[in-house]
Design a protein around this motif. Sequence first.
Motif, short mmCIF file in Angstrom:
data_model
loop_
_atom_site.label_atom_id
_atom_site.label_comp_id
_atom_site.label_asym_id
_atom_site.label_seq_id
_atom_site.Cartn_x
_atom_site.Cartn_y
_atom_site.Cartn_z
N ALA A 164 1.30 37.73 -84.36
CA ALA A 164 0.91 36.32 -84.53
C ALA A 164 0.44 36.06 -85.96
N TYR A 246 12.75 34.87 -79.98
CA TYR A 246 12.21 33.53 -79.76
C TYR A 246 12.63 32.56 -80.86
N LEU A 252 12.32 28.46 -82.61
CA LEU A 252 10.99 28.46 -83.20
C LEU A 252 11.03 28.97 -84.63
N GLN A 256 5.68 30.20 -85.53
CA GLN A 256 5.53 29.85 -84.12
C GLN A 256 5.89 31.02 -83.22
N ALA A 257 7.03 31.65 -83.52
CA ALA A 257 7.48 32.77 -82.68
C ALA A 257 6.50 33.93 -82.75
N TRP A 260 3.28 32.86 -80.67
CA TRP A 260 3.46 32.88 -79.22
C TRP A 260 3.68 34.30 -78.71
N GLY A 264 0.68 36.29 -76.92
CA GLY A 264 1.01 36.54 -75.52
C GLY A 264 0.97 38.01 -75.18
N LEU A 316 11.05 27.98 -72.35
CA LEU A 316 10.09 28.70 -73.20
C LEU A 316 8.81 29.00 -72.43
N ASP A 317 8.30 28.02 -71.68
CA ASP A 317 7.06 28.22 -70.93
C ASP A 317 7.20 29.36 -69.92
N LEU A 320 7.46 32.84 -71.72
CA LEU A 320 6.17 33.32 -72.21
C LEU A 320 5.26 33.75 -71.06
N THR A 321 5.35 33.04 -69.93
CA THR A 321 4.56 33.43 -68.75
C THR A 321 4.99 34.81 -68.26
#
Length: 418
Positions: A164, A246, A252, A256-257, A260, A264, A316-317, A320-321
């Motif tokens: 990140a 990503y 992204l 951003q990538a 996330w 995550g 995307l959501d 990532l989950t």
Amino acid sequence: MSETPPDGRIDGPGKRGWSPTVILLLGVAGMLDFIDRFVFSTANDAIKHDLHLSDAMVGLLGGTAFALLYGVMIVPFALISDRGFAARMATFGIALWSVATVLMGRTHGIASMATTRICVGLGQAAFSPSSSALNAAYSSPEKRSTAFSIAYGVSYLGYIVGLAGGGYLVEHIGWRMTFTAVGLAGIPVTILMLLFVREPRLPPATQDGESWRALLANRPLRDLLLFGISSQVVNYGITLWGVSFYMRSFGLTSGQAGAWFGIGIGIATVVGTFIGGPIADRLASRFGMGGAMRFAFWAYLVSQPFQIVQMLTHSLDLSLTMLVLTATLSALCAGPVYGAIPSVVPPHQRATATGLFALLANAIGIGLGPPLFGWISDLLTPHFGADALRMSLLVAAILSFWPAVHLFQLQRRFRRRT
């Protein structure tokens, strides 16, 4: 008040069963290990475009160049550590990889970048087995999974900072200054290691303990080695290509990538690791090591289907989950697995066993995983275009079931002993 031994060595973990200062310091050093190892992945595409490289070549620089001397030198470094030099070897490793990372930011060609990346691997080859030996020396068997889970939990914060934070820095200050910044962070940790970590006192080695044949004949250790090899090929392949996945599949930016993916996987891995160690120690106290290994097996196995969904979905959501679920559950086994390595060998072979594990797991994993899945991506590009990397990492996710077979065999061996 106890006196410091005249030779400056320590005899054990103390009354608590572990030394918080040393374990946390080893964790911080391990965090820098992960940062310097994985920050490269946030710069994959920037380096590719700057130096006009293919995915396979970027994978070779990020993975194989790192693994070259890492694989050659980790066992010799481990043997030196097991002869009473673990603290000094760990300190040397931190200093070397930090300086090499700084110099990587000054490179302007493939050869010079490969050289500095090789030196990063050399430094981490010195640190990996010696830090594990120190962790085991500064913790009792009853607290070992907990101690390893704390050290590795802190280490895994490097995912967040490296991925990140690295993605943010690459986007705002460029990949060269990013390497310089993260490398400089290792200097104060090197100084703290010199000040606070003393060499452990080791028992006399027996002739049988010195035998490589006896070490390799250790069946639980062999199962751990096979788990390490198979899991790290997949893990390093997915981790070092995760940011690019990503960026290419979800549009992204690198910042951003990296944010996330890094946050995550980082937070999930830290949480899973912190939770897994104490649970494994409680199960081991009731059911022996077999109970801890059964927990590790089921945690790893249950996590893998989520990884397949992570690669397949176009949401995307949801992706990532699934990333968070996979990382949290699989990290539950980190404490018991890494704590088992020094627990199944004599004390004077702890660094050697860890070095052998790192040689076969990390060196093969980072040396084979990134270029393998980069090559698969290149191969699939004519057919899948921008989704070629997605398909390559889907192959990795499917292969991730293989390591569970070795954990299953390991827990069966411990169950027969009890």
